[in-house]
Motif scaffolding. Structure first.
Motif, PDB file in Angstrom:
ATOM      1  N   THR A  52      41.014  57.361  23.982  1.00 22.42           N
ATOM      2  CA  THR A  52      41.500  57.139  22.624  1.00 22.42           C
ATOM      3  C   THR A  52      42.986  57.457  22.491  1.00 22.42           C
ATOM      4  O   THR A  52      43.550  57.310  21.401  1.00 22.42           O
ATOM      5  CB  THR A  52      40.712  57.998  21.619  1.00 22.42           C
ATOM      6  N   TYR A  53      43.612  57.876  23.576  1.00 21.06           N
ATOM      7  CA  TYR A  53      45.044  58.180  23.545  1.00 21.06           C
ATOM      8  C   TYR A  53      45.891  56.925  23.766  1.00 21.06           C
ATOM      9  O   TYR A  53      47.115  56.974  23.649  1.00 21.06           O
ATOM     10  CB  TYR A  53      45.375  59.242  24.596  1.00 21.06           C
ATOM     11  N   VAL A  54      45.230  55.837  24.113  1.00 21.71           N
ATOM     12  CA  VAL A  54      45.917  54.568  24.318  1.00 21.71           C
ATOM     13  C   VAL A  54      45.564  53.642  23.165  1.00 21.71           C
ATOM     14  O   VAL A  54      44.379  53.405  22.892  1.00 21.71           O
ATOM     15  CB  VAL A  54      45.503  53.929  25.659  1.00 21.71           C
ATOM     16  N   ASN A  55      46.584  53.102  22.493  1.00 22.32           N
ATOM     17  CA  ASN A  55      46.349  52.245  21.331  1.00 22.32           C
ATOM     18  C   ASN A  55      46.435  50.758  21.652  1.00 22.32           C
ATOM     19  O   ASN A  55      45.961  49.926  20.867  1.00 22.32           O
ATOM     20  CB  ASN A  55      47.359  52.580  20.226  1.00 22.32           C
ATOM     21  N   SER A  56      47.035  50.411  22.766  1.00 23.38           N
ATOM     22  CA  SER A  56      47.174  49.006  23.145  1.00 23.38           C
ATOM     23  C   SER A  56      47.199  48.889  24.662  1.00 23.38           C
ATOM     24  O   SER A  56      47.366  49.897  25.375  1.00 23.38           O
ATOM     25  CB  SER A  56      48.453  48.417  22.549  1.00 23.38           C
ATOM     26  N   LEU A  57      47.071  47.680  25.162  1.00 21.25           N
ATOM     27  CA  LEU A  57      47.074  47.488  26.606  1.00 21.25           C
ATOM     28  C   LEU A  57      48.455  47.805  27.169  1.00 21.25           C
ATOM     29  O   LEU A  57      49.473  47.339  26.633  1.00 21.25           O
ATOM     30  CB  LEU A  57      46.706  46.040  26.953  1.00 21.25           C
ATOM     31  N   PRO A  58      48.522  48.579  28.242  1.00 16.33           N
ATOM     32  CA  PRO A  58      49.827  48.873  28.867  1.00 16.33           C
ATOM     33  C   PRO A  58      50.392  47.635  29.558  1.00 16.33           C
ATOM     34  O   PRO A  58      49.678  46.660  29.798  1.00 16.33           O
ATOM     35  CB  PRO A  58      49.477  49.978  29.864  1.00 16.33           C
ATOM     36  N   GLU A  59      51.657  47.680  29.886  1.00 12.28           N
ATOM     37  CA  GLU A  59      52.325  46.528  30.487  1.00 12.28           C
ATOM     38  C   GLU A  59      51.727  46.144  31.830  1.00 12.28           C
ATOM     39  O   GLU A  59      51.729  44.964  32.210  1.00 12.28           O
ATOM     40  CB  GLU A  59      53.822  46.813  30.648  1.00 12.28           C
ATOM     41  N   ASP A  60      51.238  47.127  32.580  1.00 11.50           N
ATOM     42  CA  ASP A  60      50.690  46.823  33.909  1.00 11.50           C
ATOM     43  C   ASP A  60      49.175  46.588  33.891  1.00 11.50           C
ATOM     44  O   ASP A  60      48.536  46.589  34.950  1.00 11.50           O
ATOM     45  CB  ASP A  60      51.034  47.929  34.895  1.00 11.50           C
ATOM     46  N   ALA A  61      48.594  46.396  32.709  1.00 14.11           N
ATOM     47  CA  ALA A  61      47.151  46.125  32.626  1.00 14.11           C
ATOM     48  C   ALA A  61      46.834  44.825  33.362  1.00 14.11           C
ATOM     49  O   ALA A  61      47.455  43.785  33.118  1.00 14.11           O
ATOM     50  CB  ALA A  61      46.721  46.034  31.175  1.00 14.11           C
ATOM     51  N   HIS A  62      45.859  44.881  34.251  1.00  9.57           N
ATOM     52  CA  HIS A  62      45.521  43.687  35.019  1.00  9.57           C
ATOM     53  C   HIS A  62      44.046  43.711  35.417  1.00  9.57           C
ATOM     54  O   HIS A  62      43.367  44.740  35.311  1.00  9.57           O
ATOM     55  CB  HIS A  62      46.394  43.571  36.279  1.00  9.57           C
ATOM     56  N   ASN A  63      43.561  42.570  35.863  1.00  8.84           N
ATOM     57  CA  ASN A  63      42.219  42.461  36.429  1.00  8.84           C
ATOM     58  C   ASN A  63      42.334  41.720  37.755  1.00  8.84           C
ATOM     59  O   ASN A  63      43.444  41.558  38.283  1.00  8.84           O
ATOM     60  CB  ASN A  63      41.269  41.748  35.455  1.00  8.84           C
ATOM     61  N   ALA A  64      41.219  41.252  38.286  1.00  9.28           N
ATOM     62  CA  ALA A  64      41.241  40.596  39.593  1.00  9.28           C
ATOM     63  C   ALA A  64      42.041  39.297  39.578  1.00  9.28           C
ATOM     64  O   ALA A  64      42.531  38.848  40.624  1.00  9.28           O
ATOM     65  CB  ALA A  64      39.812  40.325  40.040  1.00  9.28           C
ATOM     66  N   ASP A  65      42.218  38.706  38.386  1.00  7.21           N
ATOM     67  CA  ASP A  65      42.948  37.440  38.280  1.00  7.21           C
ATOM     68  C   ASP A  65      44.432  37.623  37.988  1.00  7.21           C
ATOM     69  O   ASP A  65      45.187  36.652  37.959  1.00  7.21           O
ATOM     70  CB  ASP A  65      42.321  36.567  37.185  1.00  7.21           C
ATOM     71  N   GLY A  66      44.854  38.836  37.733  1.00  9.87           N
ATOM     72  CA  GLY A  66      46.270  39.073  37.473  1.00  9.87           C
ATOM     73  C   GLY A  66      46.500  39.852  36.183  1.00  9.87           C
ATOM     74  O   GLY A  66      45.604  40.541  35.683  1.00  9.87           O
ATOM     75  N   VAL A  67      47.713  39.696  35.625  1.00  8.55           N
ATOM     76  CA  VAL A  67      48.111  40.428  34.428  1.00  8.55           C
ATOM     77  C   VAL A  67      47.303  39.964  33.218  1.00  8.55           C
ATOM     78  O   VAL A  67      47.035  38.774  33.044  1.00  8.55           O
ATOM     79  CB  VAL A  67      49.620  40.235  34.156  1.00  8.55           C
ATOM     80  N   ILE A  68      46.944  40.928  32.370  1.00 12.05           N
ATOM     81  CA  ILE A  68      46.189  40.624  31.150  1.00 12.05           C
ATOM     82  C   ILE A  68      47.168  40.629  29.976  1.00 12.05           C
ATOM     83  O   ILE A  68      47.952  41.579  29.808  1.00 12.05           O
ATOM     84  CB  ILE A  68      45.081  41.674  30.907  1.00 12.05           C
ATOM     85  N   ALA A  69      47.127  39.593  29.174  1.00 15.28           N
ATOM     86  CA  ALA A  69      48.016  39.491  28.017  1.00 15.28           C
ATOM     87  C   ALA A  69      47.738  40.622  27.036  1.00 15.28           C
ATOM     88  O   ALA A  69      46.592  41.035  26.843  1.00 15.28           O
ATOM     89  CB  ALA A  69      47.829  38.135  27.331  1.00 15.28           C
ATOM     90  N   ALA A  70      48.799  41.127  26.414  1.00 14.69           N
ATOM     91  CA  ALA A  70      48.688  42.271  25.516  1.00 14.69           C
ATOM     92  C   ALA A  70      47.796  41.976  24.314  1.00 14.69           C
ATOM     93  O   ALA A  70      47.217  42.904  23.731  1.00 14.69           O
ATOM     94  CB  ALA A  70      50.074  42.695  25.046  1.00 14.69           C
ATOM     95  N   ASP A  71      47.691  40.694  23.925  1.00 13.73           N
ATOM     96  CA  ASP A  71      46.890  40.337  22.749  1.00 13.73           C
ATOM     97  C   ASP A  71      45.467  39.923  23.103  1.00 13.73           C
ATOM     98  O   ASP A  71      44.729  39.415  22.247  1.00 13.73           O
ATOM     99  CB  ASP A  71      47.576  39.224  21.960  1.00 13.73           C
ATOM    100  N   ASN A  72      45.057  40.142  24.346  1.00 15.88           N
ATOM    101  CA  ASN A  72      43.698  39.787  24.775  1.00 15.88           C
ATOM    102  C   ASN A  72      42.718  40.828  24.230  1.00 15.88           C
ATOM    103  O   ASN A  72      42.725  41.984  24.673  1.00 15.88           O
ATOM    104  CB  ASN A  72      43.624  39.717  26.292  1.00 15.88           C
ATOM    105  N   LYS A  73      41.900  40.417  23.292  1.00 14.99           N
ATOM    106  CA  LYS A  73      40.983  41.343  22.611  1.00 14.99           C
ATOM    107  C   LYS A  73      39.707  41.631  23.407  1.00 14.99           C
ATOM    108  O   LYS A  73      38.905  42.471  22.991  1.00 14.99           O
ATOM    109  CB  LYS A  73      40.599  40.779  21.236  1.00 14.99           C
ATOM    110  N   ASP A  74      39.529  40.959  24.530  1.00  9.54           N
ATOM    111  CA  ASP A  74      38.323  41.196  25.339  1.00  9.54           C
ATOM    112  C   ASP A  74      38.411  42.509  26.118  1.00  9.54           C
ATOM    113  O   ASP A  74      37.392  43.060  26.532  1.00  9.54           O
ATOM    114  CB  ASP A  74      38.101  40.046  26.310  1.00  9.54           C
ATOM    115  N   TYR A  75      39.649  42.984  26.308  1.00  9.86           N
ATOM    116  CA  TYR A  75      39.870  44.189  27.107  1.00  9.86           C
ATOM    117  C   TYR A  75      40.331  45.338  26.206  1.00  9.86           C
ATOM    118  O   TYR A  75      41.079  45.127  25.252  1.00  9.86           O
ATOM    119  CB  TYR A  75      40.911  43.929  28.190  1.00  9.86           C
TER     120      TYR A  75
END
Length: 274
Positions: A194-217
């Motif tokens: 709960t200390y993180v409010n949004s996806l960090p810049e280096d957020a990624h999955n097996a397919d690559g970088v995840i967009a900051a506005d992706n609500k699935d993650y």
């Protein structure tokens, strides 16, 4: 003269005292000679029965505590904290959940499992002072799969959490996890942060970088109600992006062991020849 209760009591005491004085010497002189022996020496059969009825004292068996698990470079752990920030595991032997913690060495792409157990003898003893005591953690303040030195060892690593079990029961995840590094050293997949409010810049999955506005993650992928009380937590996940597989690493280890064994045999034969 009226005879009072006090006078009667005084007279009665006088008669009783005289009676005791009169018969005291006779009863003492006529006591049987065997009285003292009878009161100081119990029959052998009675002594034996008393000894048999008293159990012999035995030393308590030592408690065998589970192994305290300390995480090393390349190890994956389940970092876990209860709602009171009391019952925790961060990969240290001073943590209450260190005993029998499920830790895995990441050797390549593949499936892994990490876990914690608050029902171990070691944990219960540290909390209650009794290895057979009772204590059940409640709630959750933080949880994540953490790989020590993961960013350095496997910079393109992705951690995909596939299932979470609380006390053996699989729970429903409310979102998908992402992989990131908060400190540029460890690699982490948040479960409850709960200390993180949004996806960090280096957020990624097996397919690559995840967009900051992706609500699935999200940094919180569980329902806190599933952690009202718990004893064991198990997290299964898949690692990708390391550039090799667990099987490759296993084959390399086997080859290395075989080579070492061969060198040892050759050295032994040379020694015999000399």
């Amino acid at each position: 003269m009226k005879f009072t209760k006090f006078a009667a009591a005084l007279l009665a005491c006088t008669f009783v005292g005289a009676a005791f004085v009169g018969c005291g010497s006779d009863s003492s002189s006529e006591a049987p000679a065997t009285t003292e022996a009878a009161t100081t020496q119990a029959p052998a059969a009675t002594v034996a029965a008393d000894q048999a009825a008293t159990p012999a004292a035995t030393a308590a068996a030592p408690v065998e505590f589970e192994k305290a698990v300390v995480a090393e470079s390349g190890d994956a752990i389940l970092a876990m904290v209860d709602e009171q920030w009391y019952v925790q595991y961060w990969g240290k032997d001073t943590d209450l959940l260190t005993y029998d913690a499920g830790v895995e060495k990441i050797t390549g792409d593949g499936d892994y499992t990490v876990s914690v157990n608050a029902g171990t003898k070691g944990c219960l003893y540290d909390i209650t002072g009794d290895a057979n005591g009772e204590y059940t953690p409640a709630g959750i303040s933080f949880a994540a799969v953490k790989v020590f030195d993961g960013t350095t060892l496997f910079p393109d690593m992705s951690i995909d959490i596939t299932s979470i079990k609380v006390d053996g029961k699989e729970i429903t995840m409310t979102a998908k996890n992402y992989t990131s590094s908060d400190d540029g050293k460890e690699m982490r997949a948040n479960i409850y942060n709960t200390y993180v409010n949004s996806l960090p810049e280096d957020a990624h999955n097996a397919d690559g970088v995840i967009a900051a506005d992706n609500k699935d993650y999200a940094p919180v992928i569980i329902d806190i109600e599933d952690f009202k009380s718990w004893t064991t937590i198990e997290v299964n996940f898949t690692v990708s992006g390391t550039g090799k597989t667990k099987e490759d690493a296993g084959t390399a280890d086997d080859s290395s062991k075989a080579e070492d064994a061969s060198k040892a045999d050759t050295s032994a034969d040379s020694s015999k020849a000399e």
